[in-house]
Design a protein around this motif. Structure first.
Motif, PDB file in Angstrom:
ATOM      1  N   ILE A   1       0.848  -1.187   0.000  1.00  0.00           N
ATOM      2  CA  ILE A   1       0.000   0.000   0.000  1.00  0.00           C
ATOM      3  C   ILE A   1       0.883   1.236   0.000  1.00  0.00           C
ATOM      4  CG2 ILE A   1      -1.793   1.276   1.239  1.00  0.00           C
ATOM      5  CD1 ILE A   1      -2.571  -1.412   2.569  1.00  0.00           C
ATOM      6  N   ASP A   2       0.689   2.106  -0.981  1.00  0.00           N
ATOM      7  CA  ASP A   2       1.430   3.363  -1.063  1.00  0.00           C
ATOM      8  C   ASP A   2       0.437   4.498  -0.842  1.00  0.00           C
ATOM      9  OD1 ASP A   2       2.804   5.693  -1.812  1.00  0.00           O
ATOM     10  OD2 ASP A   2       4.088   4.576  -3.191  1.00  0.00           O
ATOM     11  N   ARG A   3       0.479   5.104   0.340  1.00  0.00           N
ATOM     12  CA  ARG A   3      -0.487   6.143   0.684  1.00  0.00           C
ATOM     13  C   ARG A   3      -0.244   7.430  -0.091  1.00  0.00           C
ATOM     14  NH1 ARG A   3      -3.319   4.524   5.033  1.00  0.00           N
ATOM     15  NH2 ARG A   3      -2.508   2.606   5.937  1.00  0.00           N
ATOM     16  N   GLY A   4       1.001   7.702  -0.400  1.00  0.00           N
ATOM     17  CA  GLY A   4       1.295   8.910  -1.152  1.00  0.00           C
ATOM     18  C   GLY A   4       0.790   8.837  -2.579  1.00  0.00           C
ATOM     19  N   ALA A   5       0.989   7.694  -3.208  1.00  0.00           N
ATOM     20  CA  ALA A   5       0.565   7.511  -4.596  1.00  0.00           C
ATOM     21  C   ALA A   5      -0.860   6.992  -4.705  1.00  0.00           C
ATOM     22  CB  ALA A   5       1.512   6.542  -5.297  1.00  0.00           C
ATOM     23  N   LEU A   6      -1.453   6.597  -3.556  1.00  0.00           N
ATOM     24  CA  LEU A   6      -2.799   6.020  -3.529  1.00  0.00           C
ATOM     25  C   LEU A   6      -2.886   4.802  -4.448  1.00  0.00           C
ATOM     26  CD1 LEU A   6      -5.049   9.231  -3.515  1.00  0.00           C
ATOM     27  CD2 LEU A   6      -4.244   7.871  -1.574  1.00  0.00           C
ATOM     28  N   THR A   7      -1.917   3.908  -4.279  1.00  0.00           N
ATOM     29  CA  THR A   7      -1.893   2.685  -5.091  1.00  0.00           C
ATOM     30  C   THR A   7      -1.853   1.457  -4.188  1.00  0.00           C
ATOM     31  OG1 THR A   7       0.529   2.753  -5.265  1.00  0.00           O
ATOM     32  CG2 THR A   7      -0.757   3.808  -7.043  1.00  0.00           C
ATOM     33  N   VAL A   8      -2.381   0.362  -4.713  1.00  0.00           N
ATOM     34  CA  VAL A   8      -2.377  -0.915  -4.005  1.00  0.00           C
ATOM     35  C   VAL A   8      -1.893  -1.976  -4.979  1.00  0.00           C
ATOM     36  CG1 VAL A   8      -3.766  -2.618  -2.764  1.00  0.00           C
ATOM     37  CG2 VAL A   8      -4.323  -0.179  -2.577  1.00  0.00           C
ATOM     38  N   VAL A   9      -0.952  -2.799  -4.521  1.00  0.00           N
ATOM     39  CA  VAL A   9      -0.391  -3.859  -5.347  1.00  0.00           C
ATOM     40  C   VAL A   9      -0.472  -5.165  -4.573  1.00  0.00           C
ATOM     41  CG1 VAL A   9       1.679  -4.724  -6.499  1.00  0.00           C
ATOM     42  CG2 VAL A   9       1.159  -2.270  -6.541  1.00  0.00           C
ATOM     43  N   LYS A  10      -0.959  -6.215  -5.227  1.00  0.00           N
ATOM     44  CA  LYS A  10      -1.021  -7.530  -4.592  1.00  0.00           C
ATOM     45  C   LYS A  10      -0.173  -8.507  -5.388  1.00  0.00           C
ATOM     46  CE  LYS A  10      -4.151 -11.338  -3.459  1.00  0.00           C
ATOM     47  NZ  LYS A  10      -3.484 -11.649  -2.180  1.00  0.00           N
TER      48      LYS A  10
END
Length: 230
Positions: A140-149
């Motif tokens: 979870i990258d809060r700065g970029a607002l991205t989620v990777v699984k």
């Protein structure tokens, strides 16, 4: 303001909402059927969709599923009654919120504003950290607002993203459904916990290996949810 796609087959309701939303500053595009709404959205994407569930031909549930499959466009559904089956089915199909008919324009406008805020620049539920957070195979990258699984990016609609950010910001902390309604949905009254439960179900389907046996979002019976990878 926002470009609103209003999909409603009842002429009087459609025109009333078109005029009231227009007076609030929105650019309102209308459609009488689900098929027409999907065609218009394909030609010119909307910022948010207001969708009646009871449509002729392609019903609102299927329209909702198709919109959600195509991307994170927020959806507020209109239901003729607060029937549990209608509401739950609509939320499970991917709607972000709902309004019961007869619709009060001020209520619909407030819901539209809240849903749009959830998808805006302040979508993160917690301050950006120094870098991506790794929880098992979830990043979870809060700065970029991205989620990777497991190395694969996951596209989450704004409400699901905010819910994940809110829960994961406080590892192992238990959140009540009402706390989540206030922080994620911005409902500062006793809101509908079905919004939370349906959103958790949709989110689990995307981030869990086996949604029926969740690893990341744990249910705390009789209270709410916590984020704590097993």
């Amino acid at each position: 303001m926002a470009r609103v796609m209003l999909i409603e087959d009842d002429h009087s309701v459609r025109e009333s909402l078109r005029l009231s939303l227009g007076r609030s500053g929105h650019d309102v595009e209308v459609a009488r059927t689900g098929e027409e709404g999907l065609r218009r959205m394909s030609a010119a994407p909307a910022d948010i969709v207001v969708l009646d569930l009871m449509l002729p031909g392609l019903d609102g549930f299927e329209v909702c599923r198709r919109i959600r499959a195509g991307g994170p466009t927020p959806i507020v559904m209109l239901t003729a009654r607060g029937d549990d089956l209608d509401v739950v089915s609509g939320l499970e199909a991917g709607a972000d919120d709902y309004v019961v008919k007869p619709v009060r324009p001020r209520v619909l406008e407030a819901r539209i504003r809240a849903v749009l805020r959830r998808g805006g620049p302040a979508a993160a539920a917690a301050p950006a950290s120094a870098g991506p957070e790794t929880h098992g195979d979830l990043t979870i990258d809060r700065g970029a607002l991205t989620v990777v699984k497991a190395g694969v990016p996951i596209t989450l609609p704004p409400t699901e993203l905010r819910l994940l950010l809110e829960l994961s910001a406080a590892y192992n902390q238990v959140f009540s459904r009402q706390q989540l309604l206030e922080s994620v949905w911005e409902l500062d009254f006793l809101g509908d916990s079905r919004l939370v439960d349906a959103c958790v179900q949709r989110l689990r389907a995307k981030i869990e290996d086996v949604p029926a046996r969740p690893r990341y979002i744990q249910t705390v019976r009789g209270f709410g949810y916590r984020f704590g990878p097993l």
